[in-house]
Design an enzyme around this catalytic site. Sequence first.
Site, PDB file in Angstrom:
ATOM      1  N   CYS A 145      -9.471 -53.417 -87.860  1.00 35.94           N
ATOM      2  CA  CYS A 145      -8.478 -52.684 -87.082  1.00 35.94           C
ATOM      3  C   CYS A 145      -8.612 -53.037 -85.603  1.00 35.94           C
ATOM      4  O   CYS A 145      -9.654 -52.792 -84.996  1.00 35.94           O
ATOM      5  CB  CYS A 145      -8.631 -51.179 -87.260  1.00 35.94           C
ATOM      6  SG  CYS A 145      -7.312 -50.308 -86.392  1.00 35.94           S
ATOM      7  N   LYS A 181     -10.896 -56.151 -96.224  1.00 35.30           N
ATOM      8  CA  LYS A 181      -9.659 -56.560 -95.548  1.00 35.30           C
ATOM      9  C   LYS A 181      -9.996 -57.311 -94.267  1.00 35.30           C
ATOM     10  O   LYS A 181     -10.623 -56.763 -93.362  1.00 35.30           O
ATOM     11  CB  LYS A 181      -8.816 -55.324 -95.236  1.00 35.30           C
ATOM     12  CG  LYS A 181      -7.478 -55.662 -94.603  1.00 35.30           C
ATOM     13  CD  LYS A 181      -6.558 -54.476 -94.623  1.00 35.30           C
ATOM     14  CE  LYS A 181      -5.219 -54.788 -94.003  1.00 35.30           C
ATOM     15  NZ  LYS A 181      -4.320 -53.626 -94.044  1.00 35.30           N
ATOM     16  N   GLY A 285       3.854 -53.991 -96.216  1.00 35.48           N
ATOM     17  CA  GLY A 285       3.582 -53.085 -95.110  1.00 35.48           C
ATOM     18  C   GLY A 285       4.826 -52.723 -94.320  1.00 35.48           C
ATOM     19  O   GLY A 285       5.613 -51.862 -94.719  1.00 35.48           O
TER      20      GLY A 285
END
Length: 323
Positions: A145, A181, A285
Site C-alpha cells: 500500500c 500482493k 478493481g
Amino acid sequence: MGPPLRRQRQGMIRPETDLGVSVGKMRLKNPIATASGCSGYGLELAEFFDLGLLGAITTKSITLAPREGHPPPRIAETRAGMLNAIGLANVGLEKFLAEKLPALAKYDVPVIVNVAGSTRDEYLAVARALDQAKGVAAVELNVSCPNVKEGGIEFGIDPKTLVGLVEAVRREVSRATLIVKLSPNVTDIAETARAAVDGGAEALSLINTLRGLAIDPWKGRPVLTNVTGGLSGPAVKPVALYMVRRVWEKVAGPKGIPILGLGGIQFIEDVIEFMRAGATAVEVGTASFINPETAPKLVESLREALGRLGCGSPRDLVGALQV
Ligand SMILES: Cc1cc2nc3c(=O)[nH]c(=O)nc-3n(C[C@H](O)[C@H](O)[C@H](O)COP(=O)(O)O)c2cc1C
C-alpha cells in the site's frame, strides 16, 4: 461496458465449459474475482448481483484496530484512471469477524481477506485470527500500500524484509491459502515475487497501485490531502501486464505458483490478455466504480470468449503468448 464479443458467433459458445481454476488450496468456479478496496467488504456488491456468480471476492484491507483513513479528498479522477489515498480505512479485525464475515457466509463464494499492518506483529495477529476464522478462504497480504506512512509498502519493497514477513505469516496461516500482493513501485518485481514465494506464498497477486501525484494548477495545491496517492484503472494496465508476464516467466511459471492479475481490467479482452501474460485468475478493481456489475459480466463474457478461442478451459490460456 466495452465491446461485447459478437453474438453472431453463438454457435461456438459452449455453456457447459468448466470455468474452474485452482489458486493455492482454493478451487474457484471461475477466474474472476474482485480487487481489494474497490467494493468494500464485498457485501456492498450484493445489492447488484448474486456474489455466488464470482470466482472469489476480496475484502478491503483489514488491520488490527479500526482505521479512519485519511481525511478527504482522498480520491481524484485522472485522465485514464484514478488516484486514491484512502489510508486503509476499515472497521478493524474484531468488527470484521463479528459482523462482515458472518454476513458473507450466506453467499456461495470464496472470501479472500486482504490484510495490512503497520508492524510485523500486527500482520501476524490479523493473519492468525483470520486463519482460524470459518469462512476465510485466503489471506491476501497487502505489503504494497503506497498510501500509509508506516508499514504498508515498506514491507513489500525490500526482498529481505519481505521474505522475513512472509515466512512469519506462513507459520500462522495453514488452513487458508496465503497470497502476497506485490507492489509495482520497485525496480524489478521478479525479485520481490521470488522473496514472497521463498517465504511461503502459495499465490501472488499483482499489481497494487503505482505511486502518483495530482496537482490543482490554480490553487497550487495537491488534490489529495495525503499529497500522493496510488494510480489505478486503464492507465496502469500495460504496466500490470508487463509485470504479470515478468513474474510468470521468472518465478511463478517455473515454480508452479498461480498469479492473480490485476490493474485496469474492465473488458473481456483485458481478462484474456492477463491470462495470456500468465495470470490464472484476475481481480477487478477500479472498473467496479464505473459499473458494479463489471465482474459478473466478465464471467458471462469469458464463457463466450473461450468458445470463440476454441479453449476447453481458462487454464489453456495461462501464459499462452507467442513471442
Ligand atoms: C479506492 C481504492 C482503494 C483500494 N484499497 C486497497 C486496499 O485496501 N488494499 C489493497 O491491497 N489494495 C487496494 N487498492 C488497490 C486495488 O486492489 C488494485 O490493486 C489496484 O487498484 C489496481 O487494480 P485496478 O486498476 O483494477 O483498480 C485500492 C484501489 C482503489 C482504487
